[in-house]
Scaffold this active site. Structure first.
Site, PDB file in Angstrom:
ATOM      1  N   SER A 104       0.816  -1.217   0.000  1.00 14.65           N
ATOM      2  CA  SER A 104       0.000   0.000   0.000  1.00 14.65           C
ATOM      3  C   SER A 104       0.847   1.263   0.000  1.00 14.65           C
ATOM      4  O   SER A 104       0.465   2.269  -0.602  1.00 14.65           O
ATOM      5  CB  SER A 104      -0.940  -0.008   1.205  1.00 14.65           C
ATOM      6  OG  SER A 104      -0.209  -0.006   2.417  1.00 14.65           O
ATOM      7  N   ASP A 115       1.456  -0.153   8.331  1.00 21.87           N
ATOM      8  CA  ASP A 115       2.856  -0.570   8.279  1.00 21.87           C
ATOM      9  C   ASP A 115       3.431  -0.308   6.888  1.00 21.87           C
ATOM     10  O   ASP A 115       2.698  -0.026   5.935  1.00 21.87           O
ATOM     11  CB  ASP A 115       3.013  -2.044   8.662  1.00 21.87           C
ATOM     12  CG  ASP A 115       2.229  -2.982   7.763  1.00 21.87           C
ATOM     13  OD1 ASP A 115       1.628  -2.501   6.784  1.00 21.87           O
ATOM     14  OD2 ASP A 115       2.209  -4.189   8.027  1.00 21.87           O
ATOM     15  N   ASP A 170       7.559  -4.223   7.863  1.00 20.65           N
ATOM     16  CA  ASP A 170       7.728  -5.620   7.453  1.00 20.65           C
ATOM     17  C   ASP A 170       8.904  -5.637   6.482  1.00 20.65           C
ATOM     18  O   ASP A 170       8.819  -5.066   5.392  1.00 20.65           O
ATOM     19  CB  ASP A 170       6.477  -6.158   6.762  1.00 20.65           C
ATOM     20  CG  ASP A 170       5.377  -6.519   7.742  1.00 20.65           C
ATOM     21  OD1 ASP A 170       5.570  -6.289   8.957  1.00 20.65           O
ATOM     22  OD2 ASP A 170       4.325  -7.016   7.302  1.00 20.65           O
ATOM     23  N   LYS A 231     -10.598  -0.767  -0.431  1.00 20.10           N
ATOM     24  CA  LYS A 231      -9.946  -1.389   0.721  1.00 20.10           C
ATOM     25  C   LYS A 231     -10.696  -1.037   2.006  1.00 20.10           C
ATOM     26  O   LYS A 231     -10.886  -1.887   2.881  1.00 20.10           O
ATOM     27  CB  LYS A 231      -8.488  -0.932   0.810  1.00 20.10           C
ATOM     28  CG  LYS A 231      -7.579  -1.567  -0.233  1.00 20.10           C
ATOM     29  CD  LYS A 231      -6.148  -1.052  -0.113  1.00 20.10           C
ATOM     30  CE  LYS A 231      -5.517  -1.428   1.196  1.00 20.10           C
ATOM     31  NZ  LYS A 231      -4.083  -1.059   1.248  1.00 20.10           N
TER      32      LYS A 231
END
Length: 572
Positions: A104, A115, A170, A231
């Site tokens: 994203s 994140d 991540d 989303k």
């Protein structure tokens, strides 16, 4: 060949040129927005802003600072390893690693607190197993700004999760076949895939896919607004989670990108409405593809149901657009596809009413009333000794819940369908580290069930628990409890106000969806044959006397009987 109005008024030479084809087929329409569409788009964007979907300038600037700090950490890490291995001073000076973003953040649709998916690319002599998951892990563990560090080396795509100065990261790693990684490395070039293993290919795939998606959409800004909107809708309606068997970020991005190719001149309000119109009619398992699937002499496996028997089992294939093309939605089961189909149909009707000015945009984003939609549920309680253990244990259990869905479908030959809900809950009255997931249960519509017949899934649940307890990083205190609860037994802490909403407050549109979902709900026997304790334990391990369960009387005429027994034991 379809022509747009603007092409008809172009000079003769341009008029003879066909309109650009986006994707693997002609556009469905080249129509642009009318005044009403433009106004609806303004209202939609205003709604998204007011819903808090855009981060502040301060948070955006902080993300850039954090990414620069992360890049400096990995560059120092690679230089340190190069020096330790006795390379020349020149090699140490040239040693390098670069950070790419994907997901994203790369697509420009992330929201506040989201994140950042990142990929570190390093040279051929810096490996994932020891150098990344051991050396870099230790460096991060000793870095003051780093918290909640969690390595997941055995994931399908190995990842290191942590927070850097409060921003969730991540981090993946890919070692490519270069001694020196240039700062201007072209991630889309096929050469980065030479002489690397499959986990590295998967690690690179996220970045390559994100870049390719942005290249194949006609209008990037319309794509971003539409994707951000959908989303948000998917999260509100409980169908946003790849790990649970629904669709995750890349799946939604590809679906929206394909829609933009179908309607290259449509604005966001048109695209949102047409999204549900197109995908309620989509004839799955026909795949959604942004470009032709290309094979390559590199020999990596690509999605091809003609050659690969496993690919023929995919129910809702959504194919990534960069080599090697893969099905990004292989987790979808018949139960989760059913849930998504119902939600698409619900949204299609809402969008039709919005276009007729009968409803406003907020109606599309009503939260799904999951706990009013079924008569029977499975409650999955997850506990651990502390929050750090719970973080990893919860991640493991959540990643396996889709397997429980598949196992129940398998053992009831598809007659009992599951709806895993992608949200966890916490009972604030408990002192231990814990969280709870729920799954809705219902009989498949149209199935003829004998009077009083129940589904016995005790062995299925025992098998699931056995799989869960094989967790490689299991620690004392990690446990899981699965129980069968009826709608009236749902604990109050799952409701936003702390109490159950009266059923008459639901919207008419939601009532219709709930009616469809609850029709055919079927009783199921879910107690464990081997593990029904006579005493229950609280979170701290103390035993509690088990109060007798009051069994409701069941009319002989009622087919939808419910077993009140538990699978294992409940936490009180």
């Amino acid at each position: 060949m379809i022509e747009s109005d603007c092409l008809k008024s172009s000079p003769p030479v341009e008029k003879m040129q066909p309109p650009k084809q986006w994707g693997v087929a002609k556009p469905l329409s080249l129509a642009g927005p009318i005044d009403a569409d433009i106004q609806r788009s303004r209202e939609l964007e205003k709604f998204l802003v007011e819903s808090g979907l855009y981060e502040s300038a301060e948070e955006s600037a902080k993300r850039e600072v954090v990414l620069a700090r992360l890049e400096q950490i990995v560059k120092d890490w690679v230089k340190g390893l190069t020096r330790l291995r006795g390379y020349t001073d020149q090699m140490v000076e040239d040693a390098n690693a670069v950070i790419f973003t994907f997901g994203s953040y790369r697509l420009g649709v992330h929201g506040p607190g989201a994140d950042i998916d990142t990929l570190c690319i390093g040279p051929s002599y810096v490996n994932r197993e020891e150098d990344f998951f051991f050396v870099l892990h230790n460096i991060l563990a000793e870095t003051e700004e780093v918290s909640e560090l969690q390595p997941v080396p055995d994931a399908h795509v190995p990842v290191m999760k942590f927070k850097l100065d409060g921003i969730s990261i991540d981090l993946l790693y890919a070692s490519i076949s270069l001694l020196v990684v240039p700062d201007d490395l072209d991630i889309s070039n096929i050469s980065v895939l030479h002489d690397i293993d499959e986990p590295t290919v998967r690690s690179l795939n996220g970045c390559r896919v994100a870049d390719q998606i942005l290249k194949v959409v006609p209008n990037a800004e319309n794509f971003r607004i539409t994707l951000r909107c959908l989303k948000f809708w998917a999260k509100r309606r409980g169908v946003y989670s790849n790990v649970m068997g629904f669709l995750g970020g890349v799946n939604w991005a590809i679906l929206v990108a394909r829609l933009c190719q179908f309607y290259p001149k449509a604005n966001p309000s048109m695209l949102v409405s047409r999204f549900f119109r197109v995908y309620t009619m989509w004839r799955w398992p026909n795949p959604v593809m942004l470009c032709e699937i290309e094979d390559n002499e590199l020999g990596y496996s690509v999605w091809d149901p003609r050659k690969n028997p496993w690919d023929r089992t995919h129910l809702m294939p959504i194919i990534t657009p960069s080599y090697p093309c893969m099905n990004s939605s292989y987790n979808v089961s018949s139960s989760t596809r059913r849930v998504m189909a119902e939600q698409f149909q619900f949204a299609k009707k809402i969008c039709e009413d919005i276009e007729l000015n009968k409803l406003r945009w907020n109606a599309l984003f009503e939260p799904y009333l999951f706990f009013e939609s079924y008569k029977n549920y499975l409650q999955v309680d997850i506990i651990a000794s502390d929050l750090d253990d719970l973080r990893s244990w919860r991640g493991w259990v959540e990643s396996r819940l889709r397997q429980l869905t598949l196992m129940i479908e398998r053992d009831t030959t598809g007659k009992l369908q599951c709806h895993p809900y992608p949200h966890d809950y916490v009972d604030s009255s408990k002192q231990c580290a814990h969280c709870v997931f729920f799954m809705g249960l219902q009989r498949k519509q149209g199935e003829v069930i004998k009077e009083g017949q129940q589904f016995d899934i005790r062995q299925t649940v025992d098998e699931f628990r056995h799989q869960i307890n094989s967790y490689m990083y299991w620690k004392p205190g990690m446990d899981i409890y699965v129980s069968h609860v009826r709608r009236k037994q749902i604990p109050s802490y799952v409701f936003p106000e702390g109490y159950k909403r009266s059923r008459h407050t639901r919207s008419l549109s939601q009532q219709q969806v709930d009616k469809n979902s609850s029709e055919g709900n079927e009783g199921c026997r879910t107690d464990s044959a081997e593990r029904i304790p006579k005493r229950k334990r609280s979170c701290d391990g103390s035993e509690l006397e088990e109060s007798p369960e009051k069994r409701p009387s069941i009319s002989p005429q009622r087919q939808l009987s419910v077993s009140p027994e538990y699978i294992v034991r409940e936490i009180h």
